[in-house]
Design a protein around this motif. Structure first.
Motif, PDB file in Angstrom:
ATOM      1  N   LEU A  41       0.828  -1.218   0.000  1.00  0.00           N
ATOM      2  CA  LEU A  41       0.000   0.000   0.000  1.00  0.00           C
ATOM      3  C   LEU A  41       0.862   1.267   0.000  1.00  0.00           C
ATOM      4  CD1 LEU A  41      -2.960  -0.090  -0.294  1.00  0.00           C
ATOM      5  CD2 LEU A  41      -3.247   0.266   2.158  1.00  0.00           C
ATOM      6  N   PRO A  42       1.903   1.371   0.859  1.00  0.00           N
ATOM      7  CA  PRO A  42       2.741   2.574   0.781  1.00  0.00           C
ATOM      8  C   PRO A  42       3.313   2.804  -0.624  1.00  0.00           C
ATOM      9  CG  PRO A  42       3.280   1.333   2.751  1.00  0.00           C
ATOM     10  CD  PRO A  42       2.319   0.493   1.961  1.00  0.00           C
ATOM     11  N   LEU A  43       3.540   1.710  -1.370  1.00  0.00           N
ATOM     12  CA  LEU A  43       4.041   1.890  -2.753  1.00  0.00           C
ATOM     13  C   LEU A  43       2.996   2.631  -3.571  1.00  0.00           C
ATOM     14  CD1 LEU A  43       5.579  -1.576  -3.733  1.00  0.00           C
ATOM     15  CD2 LEU A  43       6.685   0.384  -2.695  1.00  0.00           C
ATOM     16  N   VAL A  44       1.743   2.186  -3.401  1.00  0.00           N
ATOM     17  CA  VAL A  44       0.683   2.789  -4.223  1.00  0.00           C
ATOM     18  C   VAL A  44       0.509   4.250  -3.816  1.00  0.00           C
ATOM     19  CG1 VAL A  44      -1.780   2.636  -4.752  1.00  0.00           C
ATOM     20  CG2 VAL A  44      -0.440   0.557  -4.483  1.00  0.00           C
ATOM     21  N   ILE A  45       0.661   4.511  -2.515  1.00  0.00           N
ATOM     22  CA  ILE A  45       0.499   5.895  -2.035  1.00  0.00           C
ATOM     23  C   ILE A  45       1.641   6.766  -2.538  1.00  0.00           C
ATOM     24  CG2 ILE A  45       0.471   7.316   0.045  1.00  0.00           C
ATOM     25  CD1 ILE A  45      -0.887   4.833   1.417  1.00  0.00           C
ATOM     26  N   ALA A  46       2.856   6.162  -2.624  1.00  0.00           N
ATOM     27  CA  ALA A  46       4.014   6.955  -3.053  1.00  0.00           C
ATOM     28  C   ALA A  46       3.993   7.172  -4.569  1.00  0.00           C
ATOM     29  CB  ALA A  46       5.295   6.227  -2.649  1.00  0.00           C
ATOM     30  N   ALA A  47       3.277   6.293  -5.296  1.00  0.00           N
ATOM     31  CA  ALA A  47       3.341   6.323  -6.764  1.00  0.00           C
ATOM     32  C   ALA A  47       3.007   7.694  -7.345  1.00  0.00           C
ATOM     33  CB  ALA A  47       2.422   5.238  -7.335  1.00  0.00           C
ATOM     34  N   PRO A  48       1.935   8.385  -6.920  1.00  0.00           N
ATOM     35  CA  PRO A  48       1.645   9.684  -7.546  1.00  0.00           C
ATOM     36  C   PRO A  48       2.804  10.672  -7.407  1.00  0.00           C
ATOM     37  CG  PRO A  48      -0.174   9.005  -6.112  1.00  0.00           C
ATOM     38  CD  PRO A  48       0.917   8.008  -5.935  1.00  0.00           C
ATOM     39  N   PHE A  49       3.453  10.677  -6.230  1.00  0.00           N
ATOM     40  CA  PHE A  49       4.554  11.632  -6.046  1.00  0.00           C
ATOM     41  C   PHE A  49       5.688  11.309  -7.014  1.00  0.00           C
ATOM     42  CE2 PHE A  49       2.707  13.705  -2.500  1.00  0.00           C
ATOM     43  CZ  PHE A  49       1.973  12.739  -1.826  1.00  0.00           C
ATOM     44  N   LEU A  50       5.964   9.994  -7.150  1.00  0.00           N
ATOM     45  CA  LEU A  50       7.073   9.614  -8.035  1.00  0.00           C
ATOM     46  C   LEU A  50       6.676   9.851  -9.488  1.00  0.00           C
ATOM     47  CD1 LEU A  50       8.309   6.432  -6.199  1.00  0.00           C
ATOM     48  CD2 LEU A  50       9.059   8.794  -5.999  1.00  0.00           C
ATOM     49  N   ALA A  51       5.362   9.776  -9.759  1.00  0.00           N
ATOM     50  CA  ALA A  51       4.928  10.026 -11.139  1.00  0.00           C
ATOM     51  C   ALA A  51       5.263  11.464 -11.516  1.00  0.00           C
ATOM     52  CB  ALA A  51       3.434   9.788 -11.241  1.00  0.00           C
ATOM     53  N   VAL A  52       5.280  12.349 -10.521  1.00  0.00           N
ATOM     54  CA  VAL A  52       5.646  13.746 -10.811  1.00  0.00           C
ATOM     55  C   VAL A  52       7.096  13.813 -11.257  1.00  0.00           C
ATOM     56  CG1 VAL A  52       6.097  15.954  -9.693  1.00  0.00           C
ATOM     57  CG2 VAL A  52       3.956  14.727  -9.239  1.00  0.00           C
ATOM     58  N   PHE A  53       7.933  12.980 -10.629  1.00  0.00           N
ATOM     59  CA  PHE A  53       9.344  12.968 -11.069  1.00  0.00           C
ATOM     60  C   PHE A  53       9.452  12.492 -12.508  1.00  0.00           C
ATOM     61  CE2 PHE A  53      10.525  14.452  -7.269  1.00  0.00           C
ATOM     62  CZ  PHE A  53      10.662  13.588  -6.194  1.00  0.00           C
ATOM     63  N   MET A  54       8.494  11.617 -12.886  1.00  0.00           N
ATOM     64  CA  MET A  54       8.530  11.085 -14.238  1.00  0.00           C
ATOM     65  C   MET A  54       7.735  12.000 -15.191  1.00  0.00           C
ATOM     66  SD  MET A  54      10.313   8.476 -14.613  1.00  0.00           S
ATOM     67  CE  MET A  54      11.447   7.998 -13.329  1.00  0.00           C
ATOM     68  N   ASN A  55       7.296  13.134 -14.674  1.00  0.00           N
ATOM     69  CA  ASN A  55       6.605  14.115 -15.501  1.00  0.00           C
ATOM     70  C   ASN A  55       5.377  13.513 -16.189  1.00  0.00           C
ATOM     71  OD1 ASN A  55       6.131  16.530 -16.757  1.00  0.00           O
ATOM     72  ND2 ASN A  55       7.291  15.963 -18.589  1.00  0.00           N
TER      73      ASN A  55
END
Lengths: 63, 222, 255, 206
Positions: free
Chosen positions: B107-121
Motif C-alpha cells: 500500500l505505501p508503494l501505491v500511495i508513493a506512486a503519484p509523487f514519483l509520477a511527478v518525477f517522471m513528468n
C-alpha cells in the motif's frame, strides 16, 4: 502600507507557505505528543518503584 | 477475536513497529525511480513515455525484495512450526500473511506512486491509470512472491534467490499492468480489457500462491 | 558552560527546559521581521513577479537541509571520536527534522518551478541534489528504525552519516555536471549573484529564523530521545527485578 | 484417550533416525523419552507434532477428536520459544490464544501461573532466557489441547520455575491429558513411563 499584491501566481505562493506551515506544525505536534507519551510511561514505571541506579545523586552518563 | 483476524493484527503490528520494515519497500521504490533519470537523462518527454513502466518495475522489485522476511522471521524463532500446528489451514495463514505484508509494504508503494509520477513528468490521466493498476496489481506480486519466500525459507540468504525464482512468474502482471496504463493514455486502445485481465491475474495468483507457498512450507519443515 | 558539562543528561534536560521558551520567542520574532520584510518591503522580481516571494521560504529550507546534515556529521564525529554521550542522541533527533525541512525545500521548489517552468518537477541541478540528500535522510531514519540497542547502533549510523557527508560535494558536482550535459542552457538562474539589498536582508533574517527553529526543535527532540533511553533502561531493570513469590499454579490448568 | 504409535520410521537428513518404533502413551501418564543425543528424541516429538513426514508406520490418537489431526490436538513446547520481541508479553500470549482457539486459562491467569503477570506490558525483547521459556510454556495453558509435547522442558529454567512446570504437567495429567517429554533431567511426574531411544529396536519398558 499597501497590502502586497501577490500577482497572478498567488496560489503557488500561498501553497508554498502553507506547506511550510503544515510541516512545522506537524513536527512540533509530533515532538510534543511523543514527549508527553514518554513522560507518562516514565512516570508509570517510576510509580511502580523502579529507580535508575542512583538516578538522583551522582550524575551518570546516558544510560 | 477469530484466528485469522488475530494473525492479521499480529503481522500488521510486527511490520509497523520499530524494526518492522514497513516503509522499506516505499523507500526502495523511491530510490529506484529517482535513479532512472540519472541514467536516462532529464529529458521530460522521454521520462513521460517510459514513466509507467519505470513505476511498475520499481514496484515489482520493491515488493519482491521485501518479501524474504515473510516466513523467514517466523521460522527463525519457531513461530512457523506453531502456526502450522494450528487448526486454521496453512493456505489461509499464507493468504492472511500476504495481505498483511501487502497492507504494510504494498500500500505505501501505491500511495508513493503519484509523487514519483511527478518525477517522471506524467500527466494526471497517466498518474491515475498507473495508481489504479498498481493498486490492483501489487497484491498479485505479493502472492507470487510468497511462493519464492516459502521455497527459500530454509536457506540462509534466500531473499535474492526468491526474487530470481519469482520474477518470471510476475511478467504477465507487469505486461498487463503497464499496457493498461499506456492504454489509458493513448486514446484508441481500451483501458478496461488489459485492466480486467490484470484483475484476473491477481485472483489466479492468490489461489496458486496460497497453495504453492503452503506446500513449500510443509516440505521445508525439518 | 563547557560543552562537556552538558554531557550529563539531567543537567542537559534542565538547560533545555530553561532555554526553549527564549529560543521560541526569538524564532517567532525573527520570522515576523523577515516575512514582513519579504512581503512588504522587498520589491517584486522584474521577471518572475511575486512568485519570488517563495524564495524566502525555499532558500532557508535548502540551507537548513544542508545545515542539519552538517550538524549530524559533527554529532557522528562526536560519537566516533570523542564519545560524547549526547552526540548520538542529537544525531538521532536531527534526522527526522532534517528530512522534513528537505521535503519542504523540494515542495516549495516544485511550487516555485510550476509557474516558471510550467511543470511541477524539473531535473534542475540544485533540486536534484536536494532530492538525493532527502533520500539519504530517509536512509538514515530507516537505519535507526532497525536498531534495537541505541548505544551500539549509534556507531553504525555515525559511520553512514560521515560517509554521506564526504560524498555530498561529489554528488553536488556530478549532478551539476549531469545537468549541464543534458539541460538546455536557458534555465532561469535563480537568485543571481547580485541580489538586491532590499531582498537580501529579509532572506538572511528568515534563514536565521529557520535555523533558530531547527535548534529549538532539535533540543526538544533530544529531550525526547533521552527520555526514550531512560524508559528503555527502566524496562530492563523492571524485567530483571526478582519477582515476588511466584503464584501457586491454578488447579485444573488444562481440563 | 490413548496415543498409539505403530512401527514408526522417520528419516531425517537421509538417515533413518527412528526405525520400527511401536509404543503407546495412555492418558494420565507421562511418556518420558530418554536416550543419547541424536537418538531421535526431538525427531519423535516433531513427528507427532506433524512437523516431520513419516517414512513408515502410523500415529493415531484413540479417543481424540475425530475431525482433528493428531497435530491439531498437540501443544509443542520445543527449544525455540516462538515469541516476537517487538510484541509485548501480553500481545504474544493473546495472539496464540486467539489463533489456537479453544480457550482455557485467560492471558492474565496463565501469566500468573508462570509468574510473569507483572511484565505483561513489557516488550518481549526485555525478557531473560528463563522468562522467555516461562512465557512460551504459558502458551500451553491458554488453549485446550490434550497432548503436550515437551522437548527438554526444563532447560534454562530455575528451580522454582521447574517445580511450577512439573505442577502444571501433573495438573494436565490429572485432568486426563497426555504428555510426551524428551528430557535428560529426572522429572518427577506423578505417573510416568519411560521410553529409551537409541537401541536398535526400541520397546516400551514399563
Amino acid at each position: 502600507m499597501m497590502l502586497p499584491s501577490l500577482g497572478p501566481h498567488a496560489g503557488f505562493i500561498l501553497a508554498a507557505y502553507a506547506v511550510f506551515l503544515v510541516a512545522v506544525i506537524g513536527v512540533v505536534v509530533w515532538i510534543v505528543l511523543d514527549g508527553r507519551q514518554l513522560s507518562r510511561q516514565l512516570a508509570e514505571l517510576e510509580a511502580r518503584g523502579i529507580r535508575r541506579r542512583g538516578s538522583d545523586k551522582k550524575p551518570d552518563a546516558v544510560p | 477475536m477469530k484466528p485469522l483476524a488475530a494473525l492479521f493484527l499480529r503481522e500488521w503490528r510486527l511490520s509497523t513497529r520499530v524494526g518492522g520494515g514497513a516503509l522499506m519497500g516505499a523507500l526502495f521504490f523511491l530510490i529506484v525511480v529517482t535513479v532512472i533519470p540519472f541514467g536516462v537523462g532529464p529529458d521530460l518527454k522521454l521520462l513521460a513515455r517510459i514513466g509507467p513502466a519505470i513505476l511498475w518495475i520499481g514496484a515489482l522489485l520493491a515488493t519482491l525484495l521485501s518479501l524474504d522476511r515473510l516466513f523467514q522471521a517466523d521460522r527463525d524463532d519457531g513461530a512457523l512450526d506453531l502456526l502450522m500446528m494450528g487448526e486454521t489451514p496453512l493456505e489461509l495463514v499464507v493468504v492472511v500473511k500476504c495481505l498483511a505484508h501487502w497492507a504494510a509494504t504494498g500500500l505505501p508503494l501505491v500511495i508513493a506512486a503519484p509523487f514519483l509520477a511527478v518525477f517522471m513528468n506524467l500527466d494526471p490521466p497517466a498518474i491515475g491509470a498507473t495508481v489504479a493498476t498498481l493498486l490492483v496489481g501489487t497484491p498479485a506480486l505479493t502472492f507470487l512472491g510468497a511462493i519464492g519466500a516459502a521455497l527459500t525459507v530454509s536457506l540462509r540468504r534466500g531473499g535474492l534467490l526468491s526474487a530470481i525464482l519469482i520474477l518470471p512468474l510476475t511478467t504477465p502482471v507487469l505486461i498487463f499492468g503497464v499496457s493498461a496504463t499506456t492504454a489509458a493514455v493513448t486514446e484508441p486502445t481500451p483501458f478496461l480489457a488489459p485492466f480486467l485481465i490484470l484483475v484476473a491475474l491477481v485472483l489466479f495468483s492468490l489461489v496458486v500462491g496460497a497453495i504453492a507457498a503452503a506446500q513449500a512450507l510443509r516440505l521445508s519443515a525439518n | 558552560m563547557p560543552l562537556i558539562d552538558l554531557a550529563n543528561p539531567t543537567r542537559f534536560l534542565g538547560f533545555v527546559g530553561r532555554l526553549v521558551p527564549w529560543l521560541t520567542a526569538v524564532t517567532i520574532v525573527l520570522f515576523a521581521v523577515g516575512l514582513y520584510g519579504a512581503f512588504f518591503l522587498a520589491p517584486d522580481d522584474y521577471q518572475q513577479g511575486a512568485t519570488v516571494k517563495i524564495m524566502f521560504i525555499h532558500v532557508p529550507c535548502a540551507w537548513l537541509s544542508m545545515f542539519v546534515y552538517a550538524t549530524m556529521a559533527a554529532s557522528s564525529l562526536g560519537t566516533l571520536v570523542w564519545r560524547h554521550p549526547l552526540a548520538d542522541v542529537s544525531m538521532k533527533a536531527a534526522a527526522p527534522i532534517g528530512a522534513v525541512f528537505t521535503f519542504v525545500c523540494l515542495a516549495t521548489g516544485s511550487l516555485w518551478g510550476k509557474p516558471m517552468w510550467g511543470t511541477w518537477w524539473v531535473w534542475d541541478a540544485r533540486l536534484t541534489s536536494v532530492l538525493v540528500l532527502f533520500i539519504m535522510y530517509l536512509g538514515l531514519i530507516a537505519l535507526w528504525q532497525t536498531i534495537e540497542d541505541p548505544i551500539r547502533g549509534a556507531k553504525a549510523v555515525a559511520v553512514l552519516t560521515l560517509v554521506g557527508a564526504i560524498n555530498l560535494p561529489i554528488i553536488k558536482f556530478s549532478v551539476d555536471w549531469w545537468n549541464t550535459l543534458h539541460q538546455p542552457a536557458a534555465v532561469f538562474r535563480l537568485g543571481g549573484p547580485t541580489i538586491d539589498i532590499s531582498m537580501l536582508w529579509p532572506l538572511l533574517v528568515t534563514a536565521l529564523a529557520a535555523t533558530c527553529l531547527f535548534v529549538t526543535l532539535q533540543l526538544l527532540a533530544m529531550k525526547n530521545e533521552i527520555k526514550r533511553r531512560r524508559l528503555r533502561t527502566l524496562r530492563l531493570i523492571e524485567a530483571s527485578r526478582p519477582h515476588a513469590v511466584a503464584g501457586t499454579p491454578v488447579v485444573g490448568a488444562a481440563s | 484417550m490413548r496415543l498409539a504409535i505403530e512401527s514408526l520410521s522417520v528419516e531425517r537428513g537421509g538417515r533413518l533416525v527412528i526405525a520400527g518404533l511401536t509404543v503407546a502413551a495412555k492418558a494420565g501418564t507421562a511418556l518420558v523419552v530418554t536416550g543419547p543425543n541424536g537418538a531421535g528424541k526431538s525427531t519423535l516429538i516433531r513427528t507427532i507434532a506433524g512437523l516431520l513426514p513419516l517414512a513408515a508406520g502410523s500415529i493415531r490418537l484413540e479417543g481424540g477428536d475425530p475431525e482433528l489431526t493428531v497435530a491439531e490436538q498437540c501443544h509443542y513446547f520445543g527449544h525455540q520459544d516462538g515469541l516476537k520481541t517487538a510484541l509485548t508479553v501480553k500481545e504474544n500470549l493473546a495472539f496464540w490464544r486467539d489463533f489456537y482457539g479453544r480457550p482455557a486459562l485467560s492471558v492474565i491467569e496463565a501469566l500468573e501461573v508462570v509468574g510473569l503477570e507483572h511484565l505483561s506490558e513489557l516488550p518481549a525483547a526485555y525478557l531473560s532466557a528463563g522468562q522467555r521459556r516461562r512465557l512460551s510454556f504459558a502458551r500451553l495453558l491458554i488453549s485446550h489441547r490434550p497432548i503436550w509435547l515437551l522437548d527438554e522442558p526444563t532447560s534454562a529454567l530455575d528451580a522454582g520455575s521447574e517445580v511450577r512446570l512439573i505442577d502444571c504437567v501433573n495438573d494436565h495429567l490429572v485432568s486426563g491429558g497426555l504428555v510426551i517429554a524428551a528430557t535428560h533431567a529426572p522429572l518427577t511426574f506423578r505417573a510416568r513411563e519411560s521410553l529409551a531411544l537409541g537401541h536398535v529396536v526400541a520397546e516400551a519398558s514399563p
